[in-house]
Design a protein around this motif. Structure first.
Motif, PDB file in Angstrom:
ATOM      1  N   UNK A  79      -7.862  16.186  33.416  1.00  9.62           N
ATOM      2  CA  UNK A  79      -9.009  16.706  34.166  1.00  9.62           C
ATOM      3  C   UNK A  79     -10.224  15.810  33.961  1.00  9.62           C
ATOM      4  N   UNK A  80     -10.492  15.439  32.702  1.00  6.75           N
ATOM      5  CA  UNK A  80     -11.657  14.610  32.412  1.00  6.75           C
ATOM      6  C   UNK A  80     -11.515  13.228  33.018  1.00  6.75           C
ATOM      7  N   UNK A  81     -10.304  12.673  32.967  1.00  3.62           N
ATOM      8  CA  UNK A  81     -10.058  11.364  33.573  1.00  3.62           C
ATOM      9  C   UNK A  81     -10.365  11.387  35.068  1.00  3.62           C
ATOM     10  N   UNK A  82      -9.922  12.441  35.748  1.00  2.50           N
ATOM     11  CA  UNK A  82     -10.159  12.559  37.186  1.00  2.50           C
ATOM     12  C   UNK A  82     -11.622  12.840  37.483  1.00  2.50           C
ATOM     13  N   UNK A  83     -12.246  13.650  36.645  1.00  2.00           N
ATOM     14  CA  UNK A  83     -13.647  14.006  36.863  1.00  2.00           C
ATOM     15  C   UNK A  83     -14.542  12.789  36.760  1.00  2.00           C
ATOM     16  N   UNK A  84     -14.246  11.908  35.804  1.00  2.00           N
ATOM     17  CA  UNK A  84     -15.055  10.693  35.642  1.00  2.00           C
ATOM     18  C   UNK A  84     -14.883   9.743  36.820  1.00  2.00           C
ATOM     19  N   UNK A  85     -13.706   9.780  37.467  1.00  2.00           N
ATOM     20  CA  UNK A  85     -13.417   8.840  38.552  1.00  2.00           C
ATOM     21  C   UNK A  85     -13.719   9.416  39.927  1.00  2.00           C
ATOM     22  N   UNK A  86     -13.460  10.717  40.115  1.00  2.00           N
ATOM     23  CA  UNK A  86     -13.622  11.366  41.420  1.00  2.00           C
ATOM     24  C   UNK A  86     -14.477  12.619  41.270  1.00  2.00           C
ATOM     25  N   UNK A  87     -15.766  12.476  40.969  1.00  2.00           N
ATOM     26  CA  UNK A  87     -16.585  13.649  40.668  1.00  2.00           C
ATOM     27  C   UNK A  87     -16.792  14.603  41.841  1.00  2.00           C
ATOM     28  N   UNK A  88     -16.512  14.153  43.067  1.00  2.00           N
ATOM     29  CA  UNK A  88     -16.767  15.014  44.220  1.00  2.00           C
ATOM     30  C   UNK A  88     -15.658  15.985  44.556  1.00  2.00           C
ATOM     31  N   UNK A  89     -14.502  15.840  43.920  1.00  3.86           N
ATOM     32  CA  UNK A  89     -13.368  16.689  44.261  1.00  3.86           C
ATOM     33  C   UNK A  89     -13.452  18.039  43.555  1.00  3.86           C
ATOM     34  N   UNK A  90     -13.045  19.127  44.237  1.00  8.20           N
ATOM     35  CA  UNK A  90     -12.993  20.439  43.556  1.00  8.20           C
ATOM     36  C   UNK A  90     -11.822  20.470  42.584  1.00  8.20           C
ATOM     37  N   UNK A  91     -12.108  20.702  41.281  1.00  6.13           N
ATOM     38  CA  UNK A  91     -11.077  20.636  40.255  1.00  6.13           C
ATOM     39  C   UNK A  91     -11.280  21.722  39.209  1.00  6.13           C
ATOM     40  N   UNK A  92     -10.177  22.194  38.642  1.00  7.08           N
ATOM     41  CA  UNK A  92     -10.195  23.117  37.510  1.00  7.08           C
ATOM     42  C   UNK A  92      -9.091  22.665  36.544  1.00  7.08           C
ATOM     43  N   UNK A  93      -9.135  23.167  35.315  1.00  3.45           N
ATOM     44  CA  UNK A  93      -8.057  22.838  34.372  1.00  3.45           C
ATOM     45  C   UNK A  93      -7.764  24.028  33.467  1.00  3.45           C
ATOM     46  N   UNK A  94      -6.556  24.057  32.947  1.00  5.72           N
ATOM     47  CA  UNK A  94      -6.152  25.106  32.023  1.00  5.72           C
ATOM     48  C   UNK A  94      -6.910  24.909  30.715  1.00  5.72           C
ATOM     49  N   UNK A  95      -7.510  25.995  30.213  1.00  8.12           N
ATOM     50  CA  UNK A  95      -8.274  25.919  28.973  1.00  8.12           C
ATOM     51  C   UNK A  95      -7.335  25.959  27.773  1.00  8.12           C
ATOM     52  N   UNK A  96      -7.556  25.033  26.831  1.00  8.30           N
ATOM     53  CA  UNK A  96      -6.823  25.050  25.565  1.00  8.30           C
ATOM     54  C   UNK A  96      -7.776  25.574  24.500  1.00  8.30           C
ATOM     55  N   UNK A  97      -7.656  26.837  24.173  1.00  9.62           N
ATOM     56  CA  UNK A  97      -8.540  27.438  23.177  1.00  9.62           C
ATOM     57  C   UNK A  97      -7.791  27.605  21.867  1.00  9.62           C
ATOM     58  N   UNK A  98      -8.500  28.097  20.851  1.00  9.33           N
ATOM     59  CA  UNK A  98      -7.889  28.289  19.546  1.00  9.33           C
ATOM     60  C   UNK A  98      -6.724  29.263  19.552  1.00  9.33           C
ATOM     61  N   UNK A  99      -6.699  30.167  20.522  1.00 14.84           N
ATOM     62  CA  UNK A  99      -5.607  31.152  20.560  1.00 14.84           C
ATOM     63  C   UNK A  99      -4.256  30.491  20.809  1.00 14.84           C
ATOM     64  N   UNK A 100      -4.260  29.306  21.396  1.00 14.76           N
ATOM     65  CA  UNK A 100      -2.987  28.615  21.627  1.00 14.76           C
ATOM     66  C   UNK A 100      -2.340  28.180  20.322  1.00 14.76           C
ATOM     67  N   UNK A 101      -3.122  28.232  19.228  1.00 14.19           N
ATOM     68  CA  UNK A 101      -2.580  27.841  17.931  1.00 14.19           C
ATOM     69  C   UNK A 101      -1.609  28.878  17.376  1.00 14.19           C
ATOM     70  N   UNK A 102      -1.677  30.116  17.867  1.00 13.33           N
ATOM     71  CA  UNK A 102      -0.815  31.169  17.333  1.00 13.33           C
ATOM     72  C   UNK A 102       0.659  30.794  17.414  1.00 13.33           C
ATOM     73  N   UNK A 103       1.088  30.332  18.580  1.00 10.07           N
ATOM     74  CA  UNK A 103       2.495  29.977  18.750  1.00 10.07           C
ATOM     75  C   UNK A 103       2.881  28.811  17.849  1.00 10.07           C
ATOM     76  N   UNK A 104       1.978  27.843  17.706  1.00 14.74           N
ATOM     77  CA  UNK A 104       2.261  26.697  16.851  1.00 14.74           C
ATOM     78  C   UNK A 104       2.440  27.148  15.402  1.00 14.74           C
ATOM     79  N   UNK A 105       1.566  28.051  14.935  1.00 11.26           N
ATOM     80  CA  UNK A 105       1.685  28.560  13.572  1.00 11.26           C
ATOM     81  C   UNK A 105       3.004  29.297  13.387  1.00 11.26           C
ATOM     82  N   UNK A 106       3.389  30.056  14.396  1.00 11.15           N
ATOM     83  CA  UNK A 106       4.676  30.752  14.333  1.00 11.15           C
ATOM     84  C   UNK A 106       5.816  29.739  14.208  1.00 11.15           C
ATOM     85  N   UNK A 107       5.722  28.644  14.958  1.00  3.67           N
ATOM     86  CA  UNK A 107       6.750  27.602  14.884  1.00  3.67           C
ATOM     87  C   UNK A 107       6.780  26.953  13.500  1.00  3.67           C
TER      88      UNK A 107
END
Length: 307
Positions: free
Chosen positions: A62-90
């Motif tokens: 997302x950041x790579x595209x935003x820096x190159x094509x700032x005019x395009x409508x874009x969103x990205x999946x948020x990676x928050x701390x809660x995603x760590x739960x599954x990793x800890x389980x693993x």
């Protein structure tokens, strides 16, 4: 009319987003996977005309595209701390860490305060965490080196990365690596944001756009012309330019003898013609072909009067 969403990211995450998005009846999912993050811009160039909005499976492409094509409508999946739960389980499932042992890990992209919050909630107070947040200029090699050096020095027992290519290389190097992937809830959240963003864009694109092109000091230009024939020839050229512009933008065009031209179209069309108001092709063509100085202004509004 459904919203076309181009999903860009590693193939497995793209498949996951497309699967979750299949229940959204107002969204048409367009899978656009890449083999490596460095191919992001190439994929964006390929699908930018197909999608109403671009959805990235993670913050780095997302950041790579935003820096190159700032005019395009874009969103990205948020990676928050809660995603760590599954990793800890693993961690515990693979017996890499003991329940009462100290957690010694290196983490990229995720923010330290979010990680600390999640670990506090789980009661995991014995920990040593090394964090490398993503910033502009951070490359694939930087992230691999960050994890590998900490592991090779014995400072961490495992590494946690949000970047697919980094995970793959760490595994090849024999480093205990775990990959953070978005949860279904975070994917649903970004799909809802994409839907709202798309509706907002469509609403704004139907606004009325009124433009006024003015030949600067037109009366003086006419007087200083070599002959009346020269003025008439240039008026014919101007008329042809305006006809072509009107056809391209589906505009209503009004010409006056005072050197002023007005046109009416929609915001969506004029944004496309001017690349989000970064260029003025009509003005440029008039000045280059006629050698007349000119000015242009564009007004936007819900009504013609407001525009």
């Amino acid at each position: 009319m459904n919203l076309n969403v181009a999903v860009i990211g590693p193939s497995d995450l793209v498949d996951k987003v497309v699967e979750v998005g299949s229940v959204f009846q107002e969204l048409n999912m367009i899978p656009a996977p890449y083999p490596h993050e460095q191919d992001t811009l190439e994929v964006v160039a390929r699908v930018r005309e197909q999608g109403d909005i671009l959805l990235f499976t993670g913050p780095i492409p997302y950041q790579l595209a935003l820096d190159s094509e700032p005019g395009l409508p874009m969103v990205h999946v948020q990676y928050s701390g809660t995603t760590l739960y599954k990793v800890l389980f693993d961690f515990y499932r693979t017996q890499l860490l003991e329940m009462d042992g100290e957690i010694r890990i290196s983490v990229d992209v995720l923010l330290r305060h979010e990680l600390e919050e999640q670990l506090d909630e789980l009661g995991l107070v014995r920990r040593q965490i090394y964090v490398k947040p993503y910033s502009a200029g951070t490359g694939h090699e930087d992230l691999v080196a960050f994890h590998y050096e900490l592991w090779s020095q014995g400072l961490v027992a495992a590494t946690v990365t949000c970047v697919t290519s980094v995970y793959q290389q760490l595994v090849e190097l024999g480093v205990p690596a775990f990959r953070v992937v978005p949860t279904q809830s975070s994917i649903r959240d970004v799909l809802n944001r994409a839907l709202l963003e798309g509706k907002s864009l469509r609403l704004s694109s139907t606004q009325i756009a009124i433009g006024i092109l003015n030949i600067d000091h037109f009366e003086r230009v006419v007087k200083e012309a070599a002959s009346d024939y020269e003025v008439q020839r240039k008026k014919i050229i101007l008329q042809q330019i305006l006809i072509d512009f009107g056809e391209e933008t589906q505009s209503l065009i009004k010409w006056t003898d005072s050197g002023e031209v007005s046109f009416i179209t929609t915001r969506g069309i004029i944004e496309q013609a001017t690349r989000k108001f970064e260029q003025a092709p009509l003005l440029l063509e008039v000045m280059e072909r006629l050698q007349w100085k000119a000015s242009i202004g564009i007004g936007l509004g819900r009504t013609a009067n407001e525009a």
